[in-house]
Design a protein around this motif. Structure first.
Motif, mmCIF file in Angstrom:
data_model
loop_
_atom_site.group_PDB
_atom_site.id
_atom_site.type_symbol
_atom_site.label_atom_id
_atom_site.label_comp_id
_atom_site.label_asym_id
_atom_site.label_seq_id
_atom_site.Cartn_x
_atom_site.Cartn_y
_atom_site.Cartn_z
ATOM 1 N N GLY A 1 0.837 -1.038 0.125
ATOM 2 C CA GLY A 1 -0.294 -0.519 -0.382
ATOM 3 C C GLY A 1 0.364 1.444 0.046
ATOM 4 O O GLY A 1 0.256 2.305 -0.554
ATOM 5 N N ILE A 2 2.217 1.048 0.275
ATOM 6 C CA ILE A 2 3.010 2.732 0.038
ATOM 7 C C ILE A 2 4.428 1.887 -0.866
ATOM 8 O O ILE A 2 3.833 3.264 -1.323
ATOM 9 C CB ILE A 2 3.723 2.441 1.647
ATOM 10 C CG1 ILE A 2 3.070 2.632 3.179
ATOM 11 C CG2 ILE A 2 5.120 3.787 1.844
ATOM 12 C CD1 ILE A 2 3.479 2.926 4.099
ATOM 13 N N LEU B 1 4.794 10.851 -4.003
ATOM 14 C CA LEU B 1 4.489 11.388 -3.077
ATOM 15 C C LEU B 1 3.541 12.137 -3.809
ATOM 16 O O LEU B 1 3.173 13.408 -3.232
ATOM 17 C CB LEU B 1 5.979 12.175 -3.253
ATOM 18 C CG LEU B 1 7.151 11.550 -3.436
ATOM 19 C CD1 LEU B 1 8.452 12.620 -3.806
ATOM 20 C CD2 LEU B 1 6.682 11.491 -2.117
ATOM 21 N N GLY B 2 2.299 11.659 -4.453
ATOM 22 C CA GLY B 2 1.703 12.342 -4.616
ATOM 23 C C GLY B 2 1.382 13.071 -6.079
ATOM 24 O O GLY B 2 2.434 13.764 -6.580
ATOM 25 N N MET C 1 7.558 10.773 -7.639
ATOM 26 C CA MET C 1 7.522 9.229 -7.078
ATOM 27 C C MET C 1 8.949 9.438 -6.522
ATOM 28 O O MET C 1 9.680 9.992 -6.897
ATOM 29 C CB MET C 1 7.478 8.398 -7.753
ATOM 30 C CG MET C 1 5.873 7.735 -8.184
ATOM 31 S SD MET C 1 5.547 6.327 -8.624
ATOM 32 C CE MET C 1 6.337 6.522 -9.807
ATOM 33 N N LEU C 2 9.391 8.849 -5.901
ATOM 34 C CA LEU C 2 10.368 8.862 -5.551
ATOM 35 C C LEU C 2 10.979 7.645 -5.006
ATOM 36 O O LEU C 2 10.472 6.599 -4.464
ATOM 37 C CB LEU C 2 11.104 9.157 -3.002
ATOM 38 C CG LEU C 2 11.773 9.392 -2.768
ATOM 39 C CD1 LEU C 2 13.596 10.486 -3.709
ATOM 40 C CD2 LEU C 2 11.707 9.874 -1.301
ATOM 41 N N SER D 1 14.884 11.183 -8.888
ATOM 42 C CA SER D 1 15.298 10.072 -7.545
ATOM 43 C C SER D 1 16.554 10.243 -7.980
ATOM 44 O O SER D 1 17.519 9.087 -6.633
ATOM 45 C CB SER D 1 15.030 9.304 -7.296
ATOM 46 O OG SER D 1 13.332 9.630 -7.250
ATOM 47 N N ALA D 2 17.014 9.860 -9.115
ATOM 48 C CA ALA D 2 18.543 9.562 -9.542
ATOM 49 C C ALA D 2 19.568 10.571 -9.261
ATOM 50 O O ALA D 2 21.024 10.994 -9.465
ATOM 51 C CB ALA D 2 19.170 8.661 -11.357
#
Length: 464
Positions: free
Chosen positions: A152-153, A166-167, A171-172, A407-408
């Protein structure tokens, strides 16, 4: 004897014995050196010009701020060129998804702006603050990597569950920050043990560095990200090598890691199929090597100078992940061999500067951290480019500072800021930066430049 006749309009002069050219040459002193005030005429033979150029390049290369300028300039050029290529390579993909043509470019540009702030902050932080951040960064990264595996996460992308939403469209990927966390924490740990003289004992050399690194590797492999695990393993070996691990110990750890990697590849049909695509020239059965082969097609069609920016054919649905893992192939297609060699030269300059910073410092933490960052960026670039060239299996890792992916990009730019801070901390570089002339014409010490060579201090009385 008759007197000498003087022609009208000329003054009489003392008689001088006539000399022939051969006689004058015979009377001229031989072996006399040129006076010290006279210089040889400019120019000379080609060998002289080559030697003079080599000396000038050597002097410029040995300047205190060379590493500083190389790190800053090469990383800036890689990032800017990467933004251009992300826009060109992602344009068709964004339109196919019903988004604007600059959708991926805008996200990457926003990440680059945030990364620039992180780079500036890291470059201005003192070394003590970097060491103080090592444990909080490691703890936060481990916490986020555990959250990724919570149902779920965590979010799965292309079969790998390594993301946190992150909404909205953001995304992270916490595993990307695991590289930075291992470098900071490992460098601080080894530096403290080295100051106490404990690194000569293999137990202190391996514990707790190797168990913590294996913990990070295990959390990454739970999500199925083999490429990031390979980069993390390269960072671990780089830290051990910098710490002076014995050859047999280093070889033992390397052999153990090799066995683990072989088992992971053997037990996964997907990884085995990637391994079988090394050097492939045809898509093969069920198009298993489609991406690898079309990456070669893109590079081959680029020629010397490419088909032109934005004129790629492979990005029209033929080459998957054109703006992420295989952006180097699109660069070769649109900018040709000249463009790809330029990218390679920039990464080589960045790697050389990182090695120079690690080799010239007297601070053990700076040596380990700079060596770890250089190993990270260099190994990731080699794995990515090797996969595009068909020399290595496709690992799914982006090209540092170049491929799409916030993220990178964020931890990598922070790591570049570390290198810049370390390059500024060299004694010779610190002195050179302190002697720079500010825009106001005055130095921080209250002195001003009177000439190019001499500093003059103003006194209240006006005397010098």
């Amino acid at each position: 004897m008759p007197a000498r006749q003087v022609l009208p309009g000329r003054r009489p002069s003392a008689a001088k014995p006539a000399r022939s050219a051969r006689g004058a040459a015979a009377l001229r002193p031989q072996g006399r050196r040129r006076p010290p005030g006279l210089r040889r005429p400019a120019g000379g033979g080609p060998l002289t010009r080559i030697r003079r150029t080599q000396q000038q390049v050597r002097r410029a290369w040995d300047r205190p701020l060379t590493a500083y300028y190389l790190i800053f300039g090469s990383s800036l050029l890689i990032t800017v060129l990467g933004l251009v290529m992300v826009y060109s390579a992602s344009m068709i993909k964004a339109l196919q998804l019903g988004l604007g043509d600059a959708y991926f470019f805008k996200k990457q540009f926003l990440a680059a702006l945030i990364g620039a702030l992180l780079l500036f902050a890291a470059s201005r932080m003192p070394v003590k603050l970097h060491r103080a951040l090592s444990y909080p960064v490691l703890a936060g990264t481990l916490f986020l990597m555990v959250l990724v595996q919570v149902p779920g996460i965590g979010v799965a992308v292309n079969g790998n569950q390594n993301w946190i939403s992150l909404g909205g469209p953001f995304m992270l990927q916490p595993s990307e920050f695991g590289k930075l966390a291992l470098i900071l924490w490992g460098a601080d740990l080894l530096a403290r043990k080295g100051d106490r003289g404990l690194l000569a004992q293999w137990k202190h050399l391996l514990v707790p560095l190797v168990p913590v690194a294996f913990l990070l590797l295990g959390l990454i492999m739970l999500g199925g990200d083999m490429g990031t695990a390979m980069i993390l393993g390269a960072i671990l070996f780089g830290l051990l090598w910098l710490a002076g691990a014995p050859t047999r110990l280093f070889a033992g750890v390397l052999a153990f890691a090799g066995v683990i990697i072989a088992l992971l590849i053997k037990t996964s049909p997907h990884r085995m199929s990637r391994l079988s695509c090394i050097g492939a020239t045809e898509p093969g059965k069920d198009d298993l090597c489609w991406q690898a082969v079309h990456g070669i097609y893109a590079l081959a069609s680029g020629g010397w100078f490419g088909s032109g920016l934005g004129a790629s054919v492979e990005k029209w649905g033929q080459l998957p992940e054109a703006h992420t893992d295989f952006i180097f192939a699109i660069t070769g297609e649109e900018l040709g061999l000249a463009g790809t060699l330029s990218v390679l030269a920039l990464f080589a300059a960045l790697g050389y500067a990182g090695i120079r910073v690690a080799g010239r410092t007297e601070d053990s933490f700076v040596r380990y951290a700079a060596g770890g960052v250089t190993t990270w960026i260099t190994a990731q670039a080699v794995i990515n480019i090797g996969a595009v060239l068909g020399l290595l299996p496709i690992a799914g890792v982006p090209l540092p500072l170049f491929s799409y992916g916030g993220s990178a990009l964020l931890p990598t730019m922070f790591a570049v800021g570390l290198l810049i801070a370390f390059a500024r901390e060299e004694p010779a570089a610190r002195a050179a930066l302190a002697m720079r002339r500010p825009k106001s014409g005055r130095l921080r010490t209250g002195q001003r430049w009177k000439t190019m060579r001499r500093r003059v201090t103003r006194r209240p009385s006006g005397e010098r």
